[in-house]
Scaffold this active site. Structure first.
Site, PDB file in Angstrom:
ATOM      1  N   ASP A   1       0.836  -1.202   0.000  1.00  0.00           N
ATOM      2  CA  ASP A   1       0.000   0.000   0.000  1.00  0.00           C
ATOM      3  C   ASP A   1       0.869   1.249   0.000  1.00  0.00           C
ATOM      4  O   ASP A   1       2.066   1.195   0.299  1.00  0.00           O
ATOM      5  CB  ASP A   1      -0.910  -0.041   1.246  1.00  0.00           C
ATOM      6  CG  ASP A   1      -2.190   0.749   1.081  1.00  0.00           C
ATOM      7  OD1 ASP A   1      -2.281   1.567   0.144  1.00  0.00           O
ATOM      8  OD2 ASP A   1      -3.103   0.548   1.903  1.00  0.00           O
TER       9      ASP A   1
ATOM     10  N   ASP B   1     -10.956   1.704  -2.768  1.00  0.00           N
ATOM     11  CA  ASP B   1     -11.475   1.331  -1.448  1.00  0.00           C
ATOM     12  C   ASP B   1     -12.998   1.266  -1.460  1.00  0.00           C
ATOM     13  O   ASP B   1     -13.600   0.803  -0.495  1.00  0.00           O
ATOM     14  CB  ASP B   1     -11.010   2.344  -0.393  1.00  0.00           C
ATOM     15  CG  ASP B   1      -9.575   2.096   0.034  1.00  0.00           C
ATOM     16  OD1 ASP B   1      -9.068   0.987  -0.208  1.00  0.00           O
ATOM     17  OD2 ASP B   1      -8.963   3.008   0.600  1.00  0.00           O
TER      18      ASP B   1
HETATM   19  C1  GLA Z   1      -5.748   1.850   2.289  1.00  0.00           C
HETATM   20  C2  GLA Z   1      -6.135   0.662   1.456  1.00  0.00           C
HETATM   21  C3  GLA Z   1      -7.173  -0.157   2.178  1.00  0.00           C
HETATM   22  C4  GLA Z   1      -6.633  -0.606   3.505  1.00  0.00           C
HETATM   23  C5  GLA Z   1      -6.178   0.588   4.307  1.00  0.00           C
HETATM   24  C6  GLA Z   1      -5.453   0.158   5.572  1.00  0.00           C
HETATM   25  O1  GLA Z   1      -6.796   2.742   2.413  1.00  0.00           O
HETATM   26  O2  GLA Z   1      -6.598   1.064   0.213  1.00  0.00           O
HETATM   27  O3  GLA Z   1      -7.565  -1.259   1.406  1.00  0.00           O
HETATM   28  O4  GLA Z   1      -5.582  -1.498   3.300  1.00  0.00           O
HETATM   29  O5  GLA Z   1      -5.302   1.426   3.574  1.00  0.00           O
HETATM   30  O6  GLA Z   1      -5.024   1.240   6.319  1.00  0.00           O
END
Ligand code: GLA
Length: 694
Positions: free
Chosen positions: A462, A530
């Site tokens: 990420d 997300d």
């Molecule tokens: C980002 C990712 C999510 C999750 C969060 C965790 O927003 O896109 O899928 O992994 O971080 O903090």
């Protein structure tokens, strides 16, 4: 028409012809030694290409200029410059001298240098036997002597812009651009718009390719649709800041699209003896409309970009939406048991397992398991997940640290910062400078140990914030970090994969903030948003599919009401939309009823059955439906309303049987009249139809 891909050269006219299975591309070294664009479109022979005239817009102070393979400053050129340089004596611009070329199978290298200053440049072109995509990039080299700092030869050259390539599209009556816009939770929204007679800039200034636009562009005359029409498309294989400038010329010159890494305003220095290679800015001409264009890119990504294209992407469970940062062995075990019961193949523990990471305020950078939550480390949980028959994955965010972390306390100098500027925290975090070799070494070290310790099968990599105060104090050339950071990230992932050949990686950046060919060259999947609301996902997935294939598109079925949007949708609809890519489950399974679990089990089994078609077939975007096609199978995922849905790409003379009902259909009828769809009578109805060719 299908030709053999090749590169050929006519010495008399100094014309190069690149041939791909269905297209041709031609350029010529002019009498002025300038590489001029000649042709990008349907097939031509070398003899035909050799007779083409170069574009010669009127040379005057009032003319617009375009039509070169790489726009530069110098002389009466007023078009978009792909290469902007400033020499130590304050002079700018380039006057080309052609220094020959090399042809090596499907590769062409054209060698150029400046007439006076120590700047050498190679234009790279690559064609592949199975693709109409042409890869282009550039090498710049400072040909002056190493070390010295006096005189023109020994001083660094300032680089104000260095694009990978300029693509020229023939001038037509209309010029329409297709691209995506977006935001967090609403990525890759497709837009089509008439190009103005102006320079239009698509860019990211954030250090990642970004949520707000994706680094590609399609150009058509306004008459293309999903299945018909000429489309020229260009995709930049780069994961940091970028810029693509499209220039529409009002005097009849070609439409120019110049693109590369970095955004406007960044400058850096090319030192004596140094060589700089840009990322690839690839282009494809297709007569098959937007659908044909997308299938061309999908096949190219599978054939020439992905590290392991043939791996059937596993059905994933990810704990993020279920637990947030509240990751405990007990909670994960409970989810894992239910996930395994559904047929999940890879269980991924998301954010919250390490350091003091019980919220987004602390812990990033401290990559040991949280000692209170995992007093015995991750080992016992990993063992249980494996005992349930699943593989094990972990979320990491290696490029980041919280100010409240042991890492930051030990190395406050490792983050991007400027001495007299505030350190901006976004999501309470700071960006580690991956252009520093010590930071890259540290990141590889802990990742390598972590993966080895638990034989981690999969990482979700990420990156949750944009760059600010992107400086490196006391560095005379700090702006290089904008590109060097991205190269540092690439280097760590590449090294990690080389050290752990079984490891798979999913790219993520606050959802789909870094979905691009640069990441796909070293990852297996992309977390594209997300936002897991099936209704919103339809548009996000539609935009993503313009360039990137379904096997790379992670998509989860989650809870209803959706935690992000509050929208209520039937379980099967949530699954059906996620089954259009690499299916995952992200809901809080501890709250799913027995009936929901049982329905989900059936849907996972159905996904596994259609997976080879969805992940490895050709994709057709239909009206409120997506169709996937292999030699003998067809899968249609449709939503919306009852109708007769015309299918695409089938053999008209073949017969197809519906695997659920046994009904038989003629290919010609499915193409001309359609497949009669009867959807369940519910809100957000959807269905999956499977046909087999007889
Ligand atoms: C980002 C990712 C999510 C999750 C969060 C965790 O927003 O896109 O899928 O992994 O971080 O903090």
């Amino acid at each position: 028409m299908s030709q053999v891909s090749s590169v050929s050269f006519d010495a008399t006219s100094r014309t190069f012809l690149l041939t791909t299975p269905a297209t041709s591309y031609a350029l010529r070294i002019g009498a002025d030694d300038v590489p001029h664009h000649l042709h990008w479109g349907g097939p031509l022979t070398l003899n035909q290409a050799a007779t083409l005239p170069v574009y010669d817009g009127v040379i005057s102070s009032f003319a617009s200029t375009a039509g070169e393979e790489l726009g530069v400053e110098g002389g009466p050129r007023f078009g978009v410059p792909s290469l902007l340089v400033r020499y130590a004596d304050g002079s700018r611009g380039v006057e080309w001298v052609h220094e020959g070329h090399e042809i090596d199978g499907g590769r062409l290298r054209v060698y150029l240098r400046d007439r006076h200053y120590p700047l050498a440049c190679t234009l790279h072109y690559t064609v592949h036997p199975d693709s109409d995509v042409i890869e282009r990039s550039l090498t710049l080299r400072h040909s002056g002597p190493d070390g010295g700092d006096g005189g023109e030869g020994g001083a660094a050259i300032e680089i104000l812009r260095c694009d990978a390539a300029a693509w020229c599209v023939p001038a037509t009556s209309g010029v329409r651009l297709s691209h995506t816009v977006g935001q967090w939770s609403g990525e890759t929204q497709l837009r089509r718009t008439e190009a103005p007679y102006a320079e239009t800039v698509f860019t990211s200034r954030r250090g990642v390719s970004g949520h707000f636009g994706n680094p590609w562009l399609m150009v058509d005359a306004g008459d293309a649709d999903e299945s018909h029409g000429d489309v020229w498309s260009m995709v930049l294989a780069w994961s940091g800041s970028w810029r693509i400038t499209a220039q529409r010329d009002h005097t009849g010159g070609p439409f120019t699209v110049s693109g590369g890494a970095g955004h406007e305003g960044l400058t850096w220095r090319l030192r004596p003896g140094e060589q700089h290679r840009t990322p690839v800015f690839a282009g494809q001409f297709s007569t098959g409309g937007f659908g044909g264009t997308s299938r061309g890119w999908h096949a190219y990504v599978a054939g020439h970009v992905l590290p392991r294209p043939d791996e059937p992407r596993p059905v994933v469970y990810n704990s993020w939406e279920a637990t947030g940062w509240d990751v405990t062995p007990h909670g994960q075990r409970a989810l894992a048991e239910r996930a395994a019961g559904l047929g999940v193949e890879l269980f991924v523990v998301d954010d919250g397992w390490f350091g003091a990471r019980t919220s987004d305020r602390a812990g990033l950078g401290d990559w040991d398991p949280n000692p209170e939550r995992f007093p015995d480390g991750l080992g016992p949980l990993v063992k249980e997940i494996r005992a349930l028959g699943m593989r094990f994955g972990l979320w990491v965010e290696p490029e980041m640290t919280n100010a409240d972390s042991d890492l930051y306390r030990a190395h406050p100098d490792w983050v991007l910062h400027m001495p007299h500027r505030r350190r901006t925290e976004l999501r309470h975090q700071l960006v580690l400078d991956f252009s520093r070799p010590d930071v890259v070494e540290w990141a590889f070290g802990w990742l390598d140990r972590l993966v080895a310790a638990h034989a981690v099968d999969s990482l979700k990599w990420d990156m949750n914030r944009a760059f600010t105060e992107a400086g490196r104090p006391s560095s005379p050339d700090a702006e290089r970090l904008w590109t060097d950071h991205t190269r540092g990230v690439y280097a760590v992932i590449d090294r990690l994969r080389a050290a752990h050949p079984g490891l798979r990686v999913e790219g993520c950046a606050g959802g789909g903030g870094r979905a691009d060919l640069g990441m796909l060259a070293r990852t297996d999947q992309t977390w594209i948003s997300d936002n897991t609301d099936a209704t919103d996902r339809i548009a996000i997935q539609h935009g993503y599919s313009q360039i990137y294939p379904a096997r790379t598109m992670s998509a989860w079925a989650t809870d209803s009401p959706n935690p992000y949007t509050g929208r209520t949708t039937p379980l099967r609809h949530r699954f059906h939309i996620a089954m259009a890519g690499a299916l995952g489950i992200g809901g809080d399974l501890s709250r799913w009823s027995d009936a929901e679990l049982s329905e989900a089990r059936g849907l996972v089994a159905q996904y596994k059955e259609i997976r080879p078609v969805v992940q490895f077939g050709e994709q057709y975007r239909l009206d409120d439906a997506v169709q996937y096609l292999t030699d003998d199978r067809v899968v249609v995922i449709a939503w919306g309303r009852d109708r007769d849905l015309r299918l695409a790409g089938l053999a008209p003379a073949a017969r197809y049987t519906d695997e659920a009902t046994g009904a038989e259909h003629h290919g010609a009828a499915l193409l001309a009249h359609g497949l009669r769809l009867r959807l369940p009578k519910e809100d957000a109805p959807s269905t999956v139809v499977r046909l087999r060719r007889l």
